[in-house]
Write a protein that holds these residues in place. Structure first.
Motif, mmCIF file in Angstrom:
data_model
loop_
_atom_site.group_PDB
_atom_site.id
_atom_site.type_symbol
_atom_site.label_atom_id
_atom_site.label_comp_id
_atom_site.label_asym_id
_atom_site.label_seq_id
_atom_site.Cartn_x
_atom_site.Cartn_y
_atom_site.Cartn_z
ATOM 1 N N ASN A 2 0.829 -1.218 0.000
ATOM 2 C CA ASN A 2 0.000 0.000 0.000
ATOM 3 C C ASN A 2 0.859 1.262 0.000
ATOM 4 O OD1 ASN A 2 -2.471 -1.351 -0.046
ATOM 5 N ND2 ASN A 2 -2.506 -1.574 2.175
ATOM 6 N N THR A 3 1.962 1.250 0.719
ATOM 7 C CA THR A 3 2.874 2.399 0.749
ATOM 8 C C THR A 3 3.542 2.600 -0.615
ATOM 9 O OG1 THR A 3 3.297 2.029 3.089
ATOM 10 C CG2 THR A 3 4.892 3.390 1.906
ATOM 11 N N VAL A 4 4.012 1.512 -1.185
ATOM 12 C CA VAL A 4 4.654 1.580 -2.519
ATOM 13 C C VAL A 4 3.662 2.081 -3.563
ATOM 14 C CG1 VAL A 4 5.722 0.217 -4.361
ATOM 15 C CG2 VAL A 4 6.330 -0.213 -1.973
ATOM 16 N N LYS A 5 2.448 1.529 -3.540
ATOM 17 C CA LYS A 5 1.421 1.922 -4.501
ATOM 18 C C LYS A 5 1.084 3.404 -4.366
ATOM 19 C CE LYS A 5 -3.209 0.648 -6.074
ATOM 20 N NZ LYS A 5 -4.363 -0.221 -5.819
ATOM 21 N N ALA A 6 0.977 3.869 -3.134
ATOM 22 C CA ALA A 6 0.667 5.282 -2.890
ATOM 23 C C ALA A 6 1.782 6.176 -3.440
ATOM 24 C CB ALA A 6 0.458 5.529 -1.399
ATOM 25 N N LYS A 7 3.032 5.759 -3.273
ATOM 26 C CA LYS A 7 4.147 6.527 -3.797
ATOM 27 C C LYS A 7 4.098 6.581 -5.330
ATOM 28 C CE LYS A 7 7.467 5.813 -0.074
ATOM 29 N NZ LYS A 7 8.762 5.206 0.312
ATOM 30 N N ILE A 8 3.792 5.442 -5.929
ATOM 31 C CA ILE A 8 3.722 5.383 -7.392
ATOM 32 C C ILE A 8 2.613 6.281 -7.917
ATOM 33 C CG2 ILE A 8 3.156 3.876 -9.341
ATOM 34 C CD1 ILE A 8 4.557 1.601 -7.781
#
Length: 66
Positions: A57-63
């Motif tokens: 979820n953190t990675v996706k939000a950054k992307i």
């Protein structure tokens, strides 16, 4: 058979079959010395700092810039 003649669904099926055939023979795949060294370096770094990285979820939000 030309790849351009296949439908998208046929290409996906072919890719899945190809990947499955590779996965079935993964014991045969040998790493190069450079690959082994890189994996050992990464493992040592992880064991040193225990940084497990970011959750999806953190990675996706950054992307997505959220």
């Amino acid at each position: 058979m030309k790849l351009d003649d296949l439908s998208t669904n046929e290409k996906v099926t072919l890719a899945q079959q190809l990947w499955d055939s590779v996965a079935d023979e993964q014991d045969v795949i040998e790493l190069t010395t450079a690959q082994k060294n890189e994996l050992n370096t990464r493992l040592a770094q992880f064991e040193s700092d225990q940084n497990i990285g970011s959750d999806w979820n953190t990675v996706k939000a950054k992307i997505l810039g959220s």
